[in-house]
Design an enzyme around this catalytic site. Structure first.
Site, PDB file in Angstrom:
ATOM      1  N   LYS A   1       0.011   4.235  -0.323  1.00  0.00           N
ATOM      2  CA  LYS A   1      -0.665   5.422   0.250  1.00  0.00           C
ATOM      3  C   LYS A   1      -0.416   6.629  -0.672  1.00  0.00           C
ATOM      4  O   LYS A   1      -0.328   6.463  -1.872  1.00  0.00           O
ATOM      5  CB  LYS A   1      -0.196   5.670   1.685  1.00  0.00           C
ATOM      6  CG  LYS A   1      -0.272   4.412   2.540  1.00  0.00           C
ATOM      7  CD  LYS A   1      -0.100   4.704   3.991  1.00  0.00           C
ATOM      8  CE  LYS A   1      -0.074   3.392   4.757  1.00  0.00           C
ATOM      9  NZ  LYS A   1      -0.112   3.580   6.186  1.00  0.00           N
TER      10      LYS A   1
ATOM     11  N   ASN B   1       0.865  -1.183   0.000  1.00  0.00           N
ATOM     12  CA  ASN B   1       0.000   0.000   0.000  1.00  0.00           C
ATOM     13  C   ASN B   1       0.899   1.229   0.000  1.00  0.00           C
ATOM     14  O   ASN B   1       1.489   1.564   1.018  1.00  0.00           O
ATOM     15  CB  ASN B   1      -0.884  -0.038   1.264  1.00  0.00           C
ATOM     16  CG  ASN B   1      -1.719   1.218   1.421  1.00  0.00           C
ATOM     17  OD1 ASN B   1      -1.823   2.025   0.499  1.00  0.00           O
ATOM     18  ND2 ASN B   1      -2.330   1.370   2.589  1.00  0.00           N
TER      19      ASN B   1
HETATM   20  C1  PEP Z   1      -0.822   0.071   6.108  1.00  0.00           C
HETATM   21  O1  PEP Z   1      -1.043   1.259   6.167  1.00  0.00           O
HETATM   22  O2  PEP Z   1      -1.611  -0.665   5.503  1.00  0.00           O
HETATM   23  C2  PEP Z   1       0.371  -0.440   6.776  1.00  0.00           C
HETATM   24  C3  PEP Z   1       0.369  -1.687   7.137  1.00  0.00           C
HETATM   25  O3  PEP Z   1       1.394   0.446   6.992  1.00  0.00           O
HETATM   26  P1  PEP Z   1       2.846   0.117   7.614  1.00  0.00           P
HETATM   27  O4  PEP Z   1       3.323  -1.161   7.003  1.00  0.00           O
HETATM   28  O5  PEP Z   1       3.693   1.295   7.218  1.00  0.00           O
HETATM   29  O6  PEP Z   1       2.661   0.011   9.083  1.00  0.00           O
END
Ligand code: PEP
Length: 247
Positions: A13, A11
């Site tokens: 983002k 992801n």
């Molecule tokens: C996410 O936002 O889906 C996530 C798991 O982020 P991170 O791996 O950065 O904690």
């Protein structure tokens, strides 16, 4: 019934520009014949170019959200049909950043899942408790409640996954212990079987929240963990590939 094929989804983002397509290429070149399905969910503006760049390879491209309606007066939103048209095969729904930042309820997430299915997209439905809820001993109740409320009956017989992402573990470097992850994943599995019968055994349950190359192997080999949803560590090909290879 055989265990579900693991899924490792990145992801991105709101990170990445055209220059990041090279990182996706590096991921595609590095996955080899790993036993997992692999997906990258970049910002929607990159989906079309990424899907074209990775066409024919193992790495799938997904969206990070999709509207509950198929089209209409929803300024700034993106429909499942648009994502699919751009080349997406999957879509993340109900991420805690959407539930918290955009007040998405279980009902909204369920409607988004219905719309994703209409568009031919494979939903990855996210659930997870806050730190306050965990400290109050309510993690299982909250998570299984979200599973019941966010997964529509229309998912029966369809390909989908659930991502358990404790809100307090996302982007923080904190992770639950392996027994804590297993406890929640087993509760999610039991709820899926309650909702979908035998088919509830075929959906992978991903873990998400500070998955890194250093902790991936332990997490991915835990009971009922069927893959990972990876945020920060999916932005660098070397880190993401190390996680993929830990399956
Ligand atoms: C996410 O936002 O889906 C996530 C798991 O982020 P991170 O791996 O950065 O904690």
């Amino acid at each position: 019934m055989t265990a579900p094929t693991p899924l490792i989804a990145g992801n991105w983002k709101m990170n990445g520009t055209s220059a990041s397509l090279a990182e996706a290429q590096a991921i595609a070149e590095g996955v080899g014949d790993c036993p997992a399905r692999v997906a990258i969910c970049p910002p929607s503006i990159l989906i079309h170019r990424m899907a074209q760049a990775l066409a024919g390879g193992k790495v799938l491209v997904g969206g990070q959200d999709a509207h509950w309606d198929d089209a209409g007066a929803f300024t700034g939103d993106i429909s499942g049909e648009m994502l699919a048209d751009a080349g997406a095969k999957l879509v993340i729904l109900g991420h805690s950043e959407r539930r918290e930042g955009y007040r998405e309820t279980d009902e909204v997430v369920a409607n988004k899942a219905r719309a994703a299915l209409r568009a031919g997209l494979e939903p990855i439905v996210c659930v997870g408790e806050t730190l306050e809820q965990r400290k109050a001993g309510r993690a299982l109740e909250v998570v299984t409640g979200q599973v019941r409320g966010s997964l529509p009956a229309e998912l029966a017989g369809q390909t989908f996954s659930v991502a358990y992402e404790p809100v307090w573990a996302i982007g923080t470097g904190l992770t639950p212990t392996t027994p804590e992850i297993e406890e929640v994943h087993r509760a999610i599995r039991a709820t899926l079987v309650e909702l979908f019968g035998e088919h509830g055994k075929s959906a992978p349950i991903l873990y998400g929240g500070s998955v890194k190359p250093g902790n991936a192997a332990e997490i991915l080999h835990a009971d009922e963990v069927g893959g990972a949803l990876v945020g920060g560590a999916s932005l660098k090909a070397a880190d993401f590939l190390a996680i993929v290879r830990a399956v």
